[in-house]
Design an enzyme around this catalytic site. Structure first.
Site, mmCIF file in Angstrom:
data_model
loop_
_atom_site.group_PDB
_atom_site.id
_atom_site.type_symbol
_atom_site.label_atom_id
_atom_site.label_comp_id
_atom_site.label_asym_id
_atom_site.label_seq_id
_atom_site.Cartn_x
_atom_site.Cartn_y
_atom_site.Cartn_z
ATOM 1 N N GLU A 195 69.132 36.069 11.745
ATOM 2 C CA GLU A 195 67.998 36.686 11.068
ATOM 3 C C GLU A 195 68.329 37.838 10.129
ATOM 4 O OE1 GLU A 195 64.831 35.499 11.309
ATOM 5 O OE2 GLU A 195 65.761 33.863 12.427
ATOM 6 N N SER A 221 51.835 -10.385 18.293
ATOM 7 C CA SER A 221 50.561 -11.018 17.958
ATOM 8 C C SER A 221 49.375 -10.065 18.011
ATOM 9 C CB SER A 221 50.307 -12.198 18.896
ATOM 10 O OG SER A 221 51.174 -13.267 18.582
#
Length: 775
Positions: A137, A401
């Site tokens: 950071e 299907s």
């Protein structure tokens, strides 16, 4: 005599009592001081001189203000802003999040509690954590003034050009966290910078770092580094945290909401480790030897476990999408009202447990249930392990299907009807421009009872592949994909650890999908959850409602800070009436399927749906996925079963292949019967006929054709009101079997003829010759 332009003689000394203002001598006088007319060039020179003099003075004033204004603003802001107190900030992060079922009963409570908010002293923080956080950071934290001017300048530039960027050092991040300000404005950045500078002036760096690490959010519900170490690695003593583990924790600060995305965690870990190596906080030998540390399971203080942890994640993710993420709501305390019906959720869990009891342990399943009238998710079972894979919304699978209803939607949009006929005999050859004709086989109707003029409604009931393949060849694959999108299948999905996927498109060209989509194979890959949402559109008579988990969010005083707003649209046609007719015709075709598959709803309740399987590419006798998707007028549900390994044989405890009407169908039926027990049994509206609606008169066929061309539609005078299938052939049926297994959708055309097996697929007639792709 004219006064000379330039004064040649010095002025006489002036009396002390008589001083005139000294004036600056200019090369030219103003025009009105001349008692003779200036030339054009002289006049231009005078005007230029006066213009530039004004410009210089204005510039000096502007520059002065530009230099002075920030200083004044900074000075004023310095006096006004306050440095947040870490203890007060920590206390404000401990509010309770209550998650409730749709009936108002409590599902879970997310409360950090005092034990999870233990504040650490600077001496408790090891160098491994300090260096990892700096690397991730703010590498210059120990030497900067509370902010990094280069990062600030970059953030300003990005803001001006419409982009977003960080630009905040640790001190600024602490101020942002403490003040709960996150709007992307230059004013907020400026105030943060002033507060960070003031904090740096008033406090020592160790105090600032300690305040930051006690209040920053790491994900997993963990505020503060001590809580995070426990949540990620089960460590209570920070001194035991290794540099590699610290890199995981520090990497999560940037986007804590992505703490469960394995790919993102690894990406951030690598970045922090590389940064530590760059600044000599670890050596190259350590960097090369380390791998991503193992994390413990998600710490759970809410009382939820197992499959309901998946619900918790979906709720928190949806909250974040609407602007109320966990980090934000924990600061104010809220009650989250969900759509999950407790009775239906219990019915889903019970159905899965009962049906899969004694079955192979490597079977995976999901069950999703959606209210067709609103899109509210009523039950969500995405896997037995709530911290493992989500099999409902974080996986895509071939639909088999169960995709055929979208074929039918496209056909209805193109003028076909439930009575339109196609050649339903099997096997059948199709010339699709390949070197060899394509051979399609049916998984049911071994005696070809539906014949060469097979109605679409009967083909749907019996799931005859030859009919739907020919139908999609006629109308095209893009209309089928568009019908699925209209029903609710998303065009793109983002799965964990993968780039964004485009669904139902040709993977090579990005255009229309291949013909395999007709049978739910190949590119007919969808998320199981989305199938429940799409079938709900049929139940809602052609209106699609976006599914959702969160109905509203309220504060402790009952004030609603978020209320769900229905996002709906007419699905299948711009004309709402036609869209409704299309959906009703699909329902009419799907109602007989459940009786055919022997999974009808209890008590004569109206149900409609479709089973589906996807067979192994190299073994047509085995399936790798099995589905059952169906609905009543008030509830739509999808069930999927597969394995983590993907395309491997799916077999039950007896070693038999699993079909859609088998385990998935049993789970679906048990869930629907129990979930809807005691509720009103609604009826589907009667469908308005579209296209050729009625079946043709039965005809007798004595031979079996493999002609790939379409059979003609029956003439109007050939129609009748009978829905009975055509009479069967008078000859002993045979099947044409290739000498080698089919690969994909293409089967060799050199046949050998053998008698058809009378073996039936569980739940309905079938044979041992099955179509490539879907079933």
């Amino acid at each position: 005599m004219l006064v000379p332009v330039h004064q040649s003689l010095p002025r006489e000394p002036e009396l002390l009592t008589h001083r005139e203002d000294e004036v600056e001598l200019e090369p030219f006088y103003d025009e009105d001081e001349y008692d003779y007319e200036l030339s054009e060039e002289e006049a231009k020179a005078v005007r230029r001189k006066k213009l530039w003099r004004r410009v210089r003075r204005t510039t000096y004033v502007a520059l002065g203000l530009m230099l002075l204004a920030p200083v004044v603003a900074f000075a004023i802001a310095y006096q006004v802003v306050e440095v947040p107190n870490p203890e007060e900030v920590a206390a404000g992060q401990s509010k309770v999040i209550s998650i409730r079922y749709s009936d108002g009963s409590e599902m879970a409570r997310i409360a950090l509690g005092d034990a999870n908010r233990t504040l650490v002293e600077y001496e408790d923080i090891p160098d491994s954590i300090k260096h990892a956080v700096f690397a991730a950071e703010d590498p210059t934290f120990e030497s900067n003034l509370g902010f990094d001017m280069r990062a600030i300048a970059r953030a300003v530039w990005y803001q001006a050009t419409g982009r977003s960027s960080g630009g905040s050092g640790l001190t600024q991040q602490y101020v942002k966290e403490a003040t709960d300000q996150s709007d992307a404005t230059l004013t907020r950045k400026f105030n943060e910078m002033v507060a960070a500078y003031k904090m740096s002036e008033q406090q020592e760096k160790p105090d600032i770092l300690t305040a930051y690490l006690n209040t920053v959010y790491f994900g997993r519900g963990a505020y503060g580094v001590k809580t995070a170490a426990k949540a990620y690695f089960g460590i209570d003593d920070l001194q035991q945290v290794t540099p590699s583990q610290a890199a995981v924790l520090a990497g999560m600060i940037q986007s804590p909401s992505r703490s469960e995305e394995q790919a993102y965690v690894e990406e951030r870990w690598n970045y922090v480790m590389d940064q530590q190596l760059r600044f000599n906080w670890i050596d190259s030998a350590y960097r090369q030897a380390e791998t991503l540390p193992e994390r413990v399971s998600v710490g759970e203080q809410s009382g939820l476990s197992g499959p309901r942890l998946h619900i918790r994640k979906q709720v928190l993710d949806e909250m974040a999408r609407v602007g109320w993420d966990q980090e934000k709501v924990q600061k104010i305390g809220v009650t989250v009202h969900t759509t999950i019906d407790p009775k239906m959720q219990q019915s889903a869990e019970d159905a899965v447990a009962e049906v899969l009891n004694g079955q192979p342990p490597d079977l995976r399943t999901s069950l999703s249930a959606v209210d067709p009238a609103s899109g509210a998710v009523r039950a969500y079972y995405a896997g037995s392990d709530g911290v493992g894979q989500d099999y409902a919304r974080d996986t895509i699978q071939e639909a088999g299907s169960s995709f055929k209803p979208f074929d039918l939607v496209a056909a209805l949009q193109n003028g076909k009807g439930l009575g339109s006929t196609y050649d339903g005999r099997s096997p059948k050859s199709f010339d699709i421009g390949t070197d060899e004709p394509l051979v399609i086989r049916n998984a049911s109707d071994p005696r070809n009872t539906c014949g060469e003029r097979c109605p679409v409604r009967k083909a749907m009931e019996m799931s005859l592949n030859t009919v739907f393949y020919e139908m999609v060849l006629e109308i095209g694959t893009q209309p089928v994909a568009d019908a699925a999108f209209a029903a609710g299948i998303p065009r793109t999905v983002q799965l964990t650890g993968r780039p964004e996927d485009k669904l139902l498109v040709n993977k090579e060209t990005g255009g229309a999908p291949n013909i395999g989509i007709a049978l739910g194979g190949g590119e007919a890959q969808v998320r199981p959850f989305d199938m429940a949402s799409a079938y709900a559109t049929f139940a809602a008579r052609g209106v699609h409602h976006e599914p959702f988990f969160v109905s509203k969010i309220t504060k402790d005083d009952g004030e609603a800070i978020y209320q769900h707003v229905d996002v709906s649209r007419v699905a299948f046609d711009s004309d709402p009436v036609k869209s409704q007719d299309i959906a009703d015709n699909v329902t009419e075709a799907l109602k007989p399927v459940l009786k055919h598959s022997k999974i009808e709803c209890a008590g004569g309740r109206d149900c409609a749906g479709k089973t589906g399987t996807h067979e192994l590419p190299d073994d047509a006798s085995q399936n790798s996925k099995a589905w059952m998707v169906g609905y009543t007028p008030t509830l739509s549900a999808s069930v999927w079963i597969g394995k983590d390994a993907g395309n491997v044989a799916l077999q039950d405890a007896d070693g038999d292949p699993i079909f859609g009407s088998g385990l998935p169908g049993q789970i679906w039926k048990k869930f629907m019967d129990n979930a809807l027990a005691g509720t009103e049994s609604g009826k589907f509206p009667k469908a308005k006929p579209m296209g050729q609606y009625e079946n043709p008169r039965p005809v007798v066929t004595t031979t079996k054709s493999t002609n790939p061309s379409r059979d003609r539609e029956p003439e109007p005078d050939e129609d009748n009101n009978s829905s009975a299938p055509p009479t069967s052939s008078t000859t002993t049926p045979t099947t044409t079997r290739p000498p080698r297994p089919c690969t994909g959708l293409v089967c060799p055309t050199t046949p050998t003829t053998t008698p058809t097996s009378d073996e039936e697929e569980p739940g309905g007639p079938g044979n041992n010759i099955r179509p490539p792709g879907g079933g």
